[in-house]
Design a protein around this motif. Structure first.
Motif, PDB file in Angstrom:
ATOM      1  N   PHE A   1       0.820  -1.215   0.000  1.00 22.95           N
ATOM      2  CA  PHE A   1       0.000   0.000   0.000  1.00 22.95           C
ATOM      3  C   PHE A   1       0.852   1.263   0.000  1.00 22.95           C
ATOM      4  O   PHE A   1       0.522   2.247  -0.674  1.00 22.95           O
ATOM      5  CB  PHE A   1      -0.959  -0.015   1.189  1.00 22.95           C
ATOM      6  N   GLY A   2       1.949   1.274   0.747  1.00 20.96           N
ATOM      7  CA  GLY A   2       2.798   2.458   0.762  1.00 20.96           C
ATOM      8  C   GLY A   2       3.353   2.782  -0.609  1.00 20.96           C
ATOM      9  O   GLY A   2       3.343   3.937  -1.050  1.00 20.96           O
ATOM     10  N   LEU A   3       3.828   1.751  -1.301  1.00 23.96           N
ATOM     11  CA  LEU A   3       4.413   1.992  -2.621  1.00 23.96           C
ATOM     12  C   LEU A   3       3.345   2.274  -3.671  1.00 23.96           C
ATOM     13  O   LEU A   3       3.451   3.245  -4.433  1.00 23.96           O
ATOM     14  CB  LEU A   3       5.247   0.786  -3.064  1.00 23.96           C
ATOM     15  N   MET A   4       2.323   1.439  -3.723  1.00 22.37           N
ATOM     16  CA  MET A   4       1.350   1.555  -4.803  1.00 22.37           C
ATOM     17  C   MET A   4       0.401   2.739  -4.625  1.00 22.37           C
ATOM     18  O   MET A   4       0.024   3.388  -5.600  1.00 22.37           O
ATOM     19  CB  MET A   4       0.556   0.257  -4.918  1.00 22.37           C
ATOM     20  N   ASP A   5       0.003   3.041  -3.399  1.00 23.34           N
ATOM     21  CA  ASP A   5      -0.972   4.104  -3.179  1.00 23.34           C
ATOM     22  C   ASP A   5      -0.325   5.477  -3.085  1.00 23.34           C
ATOM     23  O   ASP A   5      -0.890   6.468  -3.537  1.00 23.34           O
ATOM     24  CB  ASP A   5      -1.766   3.818  -1.904  1.00 23.34           C
ATOM     25  N   ILE A   6       0.877   5.549  -2.491  1.00 28.48           N
ATOM     26  CA  ILE A   6       1.543   6.838  -2.315  1.00 28.48           C
ATOM     27  C   ILE A   6       2.673   7.018  -3.326  1.00 28.48           C
ATOM     28  O   ILE A   6       2.778   8.059  -3.975  1.00 28.48           O
ATOM     29  CB  ILE A   6       2.099   6.965  -0.878  1.00 28.48           C
TER      30      ILE A   6
ATOM     31  N   SER B   1      12.536  -5.008   1.345  1.00 31.46           N
ATOM     32  CA  SER B   1      12.826  -6.018   0.323  1.00 31.46           C
ATOM     33  C   SER B   1      11.613  -6.297  -0.550  1.00 31.46           C
ATOM     34  O   SER B   1      11.748  -6.584  -1.743  1.00 31.46           O
ATOM     35  CB  SER B   1      13.316  -7.308   0.982  1.00 31.46           C
ATOM     36  N   ILE B   2      10.418  -6.196   0.031  1.00 32.45           N
ATOM     37  CA  ILE B   2       9.187  -6.394  -0.750  1.00 32.45           C
ATOM     38  C   ILE B   2       8.889  -5.156  -1.594  1.00 32.45           C
ATOM     39  O   ILE B   2       8.471  -5.266  -2.758  1.00 32.45           O
ATOM     40  CB  ILE B   2       7.998  -6.717   0.170  1.00 32.45           C
ATOM     41  N   VAL B   3       9.138  -3.976  -1.043  1.00 26.84           N
ATOM     42  CA  VAL B   3       8.938  -2.731  -1.806  1.00 26.84           C
ATOM     43  C   VAL B   3       9.720  -2.777  -3.115  1.00 26.84           C
ATOM     44  O   VAL B   3       9.191  -2.490  -4.190  1.00 26.84           O
ATOM     45  CB  VAL B   3       9.372  -1.503  -0.976  1.00 26.84           C
ATOM     46  N   GLY B   4      11.010  -3.125  -3.025  1.00 29.73           N
ATOM     47  CA  GLY B   4      11.845  -3.138  -4.222  1.00 29.73           C
ATOM     48  C   GLY B   4      11.337  -4.107  -5.272  1.00 29.73           C
ATOM     49  O   GLY B   4      11.352  -3.801  -6.476  1.00 29.73           O
ATOM     50  N   GLN B   5      10.873  -5.267  -4.844  1.00 27.63           N
ATOM     51  CA  GLN B   5      10.389  -6.258  -5.812  1.00 27.63           C
ATOM     52  C   GLN B   5       9.086  -5.812  -6.467  1.00 27.63           C
ATOM     53  O   GLN B   5       8.877  -6.035  -7.661  1.00 27.63           O
ATOM     54  CB  GLN B   5      10.200  -7.602  -5.105  1.00 27.63           C
ATOM     55  N   ILE B   6       8.206  -5.170  -5.695  1.00 34.61           N
ATOM     56  CA  ILE B   6       6.967  -4.656  -6.284  1.00 34.61           C
ATOM     57  C   ILE B   6       7.286  -3.556  -7.286  1.00 34.61           C
ATOM     58  O   ILE B   6       6.685  -3.479  -8.366  1.00 34.61           O
ATOM     59  CB  ILE B   6       6.013  -4.139  -5.191  1.00 34.61           C
ATOM     60  N   ALA B   7       8.254  -2.701  -6.954  1.00 33.64           N
ATOM     61  CA  ALA B   7       8.649  -1.643  -7.881  1.00 33.64           C
ATOM     62  C   ALA B   7       9.195  -2.230  -9.180  1.00 33.64           C
ATOM     63  O   ALA B   7       8.928  -1.715 -10.278  1.00 33.64           O
ATOM     64  CB  ALA B   7       9.690  -0.730  -7.232  1.00 33.64           C
TER      65      ALA B   7
END
Length: 337
Positions: free
Chosen positions: A133-138, A158-164
């Motif tokens: 949610f932090g990466l995708m929504d903001i 580590s999950i943020v980077g992979q989603i990006a």
């Protein structure tokens, strides 16, 4: 007998072993509608440090003498509710106890056939959802943009980077050891990574890894790392502010950096703090997407697991030393309880 870990005193600066107190008590009999849950895994998380203070925040502080509460995966051992039977596996925010006697509605059932039990506290649990949610929504990363993640080898980062990467962005991670830097690029697929402890000129090192500037900065750390990244922001950058672990153990009244207001004005950037509770009505959406990416092999994760109920405080304190890779968990030993 039940084992319980309570908050003995409110820490000033760094917590110590004396911050916690171990107690024992008889396990209570469940009332109608209640269940008994034997703890299997405990999550220890940086946000818990803030709850040890007595000050007002987005979540009530822990009470002195009461059990500390956090994410727990456990097994139902006794049930007086039609919703659960013994041997069911559940997840909830429960006390640091070997056994919790709770209302059945306080937990949700999980399926260990779909994912390992520990994953419900990491990649498809609170940390994965926070990243999503932090990466995708903001952050709203776009293909071709540069996303920088501080605390990148941690459970959220580590999950943020992979989603990006799934969104087509160039991803740069910042971590605190050469081993973590290698993990970010070799396992998690980051395009580049910087060891902030050995970089020397940190701003120059990050600038070299981000030749086109920074479009999204997912901040878990604050302090000197964030100072360096802020100087590289592109126009209209987005900054999801997830944590500031560098400041969590500072004495009250200490100087908190960075001073970024002028930079935000010049680049017309947006910075927004958030907590997972902001997305309480969308958790199913996030869990479904994370589960799909996990099943497709698009998400990998690491866990640092310490065994033994009595070592929960140790695991919590290690968080602030950066010794963990991925999610820090404590597993209850088979002979405990």
């Amino acid at each position: 007998m039940n084992k319980i870990i309570t908050l003995r005193s409110r820490p000033q600066g760094w917590p110590t072993n004396e911050t916690f107190e171990f107690k024992e008590a008889q396990v209570e009999a469940p009332a109608e509608g209640q269940i008994v849950v034997r703890s299997l895994y405990f999550s220890v998380d940086p946000y818990m440090r803030g709850r040890m203070n007595g000050s007002k925040s987005y979540i009530p502080p822990y009470e002195l003498g009461e059990a500390i509460v956090g994410g727990i995966v456990g097994e139902v051992t006794e049930s007086r509710s039609d919703a659960y039977k013994p041997s069911d596996k559940v997840m909830g925010y429960l006390g640091w106890k070997l056994y919790n006697v709770i209302d059945a509605a306080a937990v949700r059932r999980i399926d260990e056939n779909l994912a390992p039990l520990s994953a419900y506290l990491s990649v498809i649990g609170m940390t994965g959802l926070t990243a999503y949610f932090g990466l995708m929504d903001i952050g709203k990363p776009k293909a071709g943009e540069t996303v920088v993640v501080s605390g990148a080898a941690g459970a959220v980062g580590s999950i943020v980077g992979q989603i990006a990467k799934i969104q087509g962005a160039r991803v740069v991670g910042i971590a605190g050891s050469d081993e973590k830097v290698k993990l970010l690029t070799d396992k998690f697929g980051f395009d580049a990574a910087v060891n902030y402890k050995t970089a020397g000129d940190l701003k120059a090192a990050i600038a070299e890894a981000c030749p086109n500037g920074v479009d999204v900065y997912f901040d878990n750390v604050g302090g000197d790392v964030t100072d360096a990244v802020m100087s590289l922001l592109n126009d209209y950058a987005r900054i999801p502010l997830c944590g500031a672990i560098s400041a969590y153990n500072m004495e009250e009244g200490a100087d908190l950096r960075p001073s970024i207001l002028t930079k935000l004005i010049k680049t017309r950037s947006m910075i927004k703090g958030f907590v997972l509770n902001d997305y309480a009505d969308r958790l199913e959406e996030g869990a479904k997407q994370l589960g799909q990416w996990l099943s497709e092999g698009k998400l990998k994760y690491e866990e640092t697991i310490i065994e033994g109920f009595d070592r929960i405080p140790e695991a919590f304190l290690e968080l602030f030393k950066g010794t963990n890779v991925g999610k820090m968990l404590v597993k209850v030993a088979p002979d405990e309880g």
